[in-house]
Design a protein around this motif. Sequence first.
Motif, short mmCIF file in Angstrom:
data_model
loop_
_atom_site.label_atom_id
_atom_site.label_comp_id
_atom_site.label_asym_id
_atom_site.label_seq_id
_atom_site.Cartn_x
_atom_site.Cartn_y
_atom_site.Cartn_z
N SER A 39 -3.83 3.31 -9.08
CA SER A 39 -2.98 2.96 -8.16
C SER A 39 -3.80 3.43 -6.75
O SER A 39 -3.64 2.78 -5.91
CB SER A 39 -1.92 3.89 -8.14
OG SER A 39 -0.96 3.33 -9.21
N TYR A 40 -4.60 4.52 -6.89
CA TYR A 40 -5.28 4.76 -5.64
C TYR A 40 -6.35 3.67 -5.44
O TYR A 40 -6.31 3.53 -4.11
CB TYR A 40 -5.82 6.24 -5.92
CG TYR A 40 -6.71 6.69 -4.77
CD1 TYR A 40 -6.04 7.14 -3.50
CD2 TYR A 40 -8.07 6.44 -4.62
CE1 TYR A 40 -6.95 7.73 -2.41
CE2 TYR A 40 -8.83 6.90 -3.56
CZ TYR A 40 -8.23 7.62 -2.67
OH TYR A 40 -8.92 7.74 -1.28
N LEU B 149 2.26 1.92 -3.42
CA LEU B 149 1.22 2.32 -4.27
C LEU B 149 0.90 4.02 -3.97
O LEU B 149 0.43 4.50 -5.10
CB LEU B 149 -0.20 1.69 -4.38
CG LEU B 149 -0.13 0.14 -4.88
CD1 LEU B 149 -1.22 -0.71 -4.81
CD2 LEU B 149 0.37 0.24 -6.42
N SER B 150 0.91 4.15 -2.82
CA SER B 150 0.85 5.65 -2.47
C SER B 150 1.79 6.52 -3.11
O SER B 150 1.48 7.73 -3.38
CB SER B 150 0.73 5.63 -0.84
OG SER B 150 1.78 5.71 -0.40
N ALA C 289 0.81 -1.09 -0.02
CA ALA C 289 -0.01 0.04 -0.01
C ALA C 289 0.75 1.16 0.00
O ALA C 289 0.48 2.14 -0.78
CB ALA C 289 -1.09 -0.04 1.26
N MET D 109 -4.65 0.66 -3.74
CA MET D 109 -4.05 1.07 -2.37
C MET D 109 -5.28 1.30 -1.33
O MET D 109 -5.20 0.32 -0.37
CB MET D 109 -3.36 2.54 -2.50
CG MET D 109 -2.88 2.88 -1.04
SD MET D 109 -2.53 4.84 -0.87
CE MET D 109 -4.06 5.31 -1.05
N ARG E 144 -5.36 -1.52 1.82
CA ARG E 144 -5.74 -0.85 3.08
C ARG E 144 -6.94 -1.57 3.70
O ARG E 144 -7.02 -1.79 4.95
CB ARG E 144 -5.80 0.48 3.03
CG ARG E 144 -4.52 1.11 2.79
CD ARG E 144 -4.47 2.59 3.23
NE ARG E 144 -2.94 3.08 3.03
CZ ARG E 144 -2.72 4.39 2.91
NH1 ARG E 144 -3.54 5.26 2.29
NH2 ARG E 144 -1.47 4.68 2.64
#
Length: 106
Positions: free
Chosen positions: A71-72, A63-64, A60, A75, A79
Amino acid sequence: MTLDEIYLQLKRMGLCKSKYQFSERFLGMSKGYYSVLQVKQRQPSATALCRLDYALSVLARRLSLESGFASYNRMQLLRGLQEHVKLMITEQCKKTQPKSVHFLAV
């Protein structure tokens, strides 16, 4: 959410190709660990779940750092999986906790 559902979600996301890879890369255990859990219908150890939580947090975090909506979303999915794993850790620890704990006053 079960460990099987987490495995399948990671597989759908293209982050995990096999049960062997899931066992080693995400659970930090031997390659046959996840398969044995399934066959024997057992729950993963708290150690394996903590390692899974850590692996999800690392992914995560990576990806952030990437830009883009895809990607968001990935992520956020990771999470969300992490939150489920934390609940699983709590439940596993409750099962293994001693029935009564006595503390000595100092």
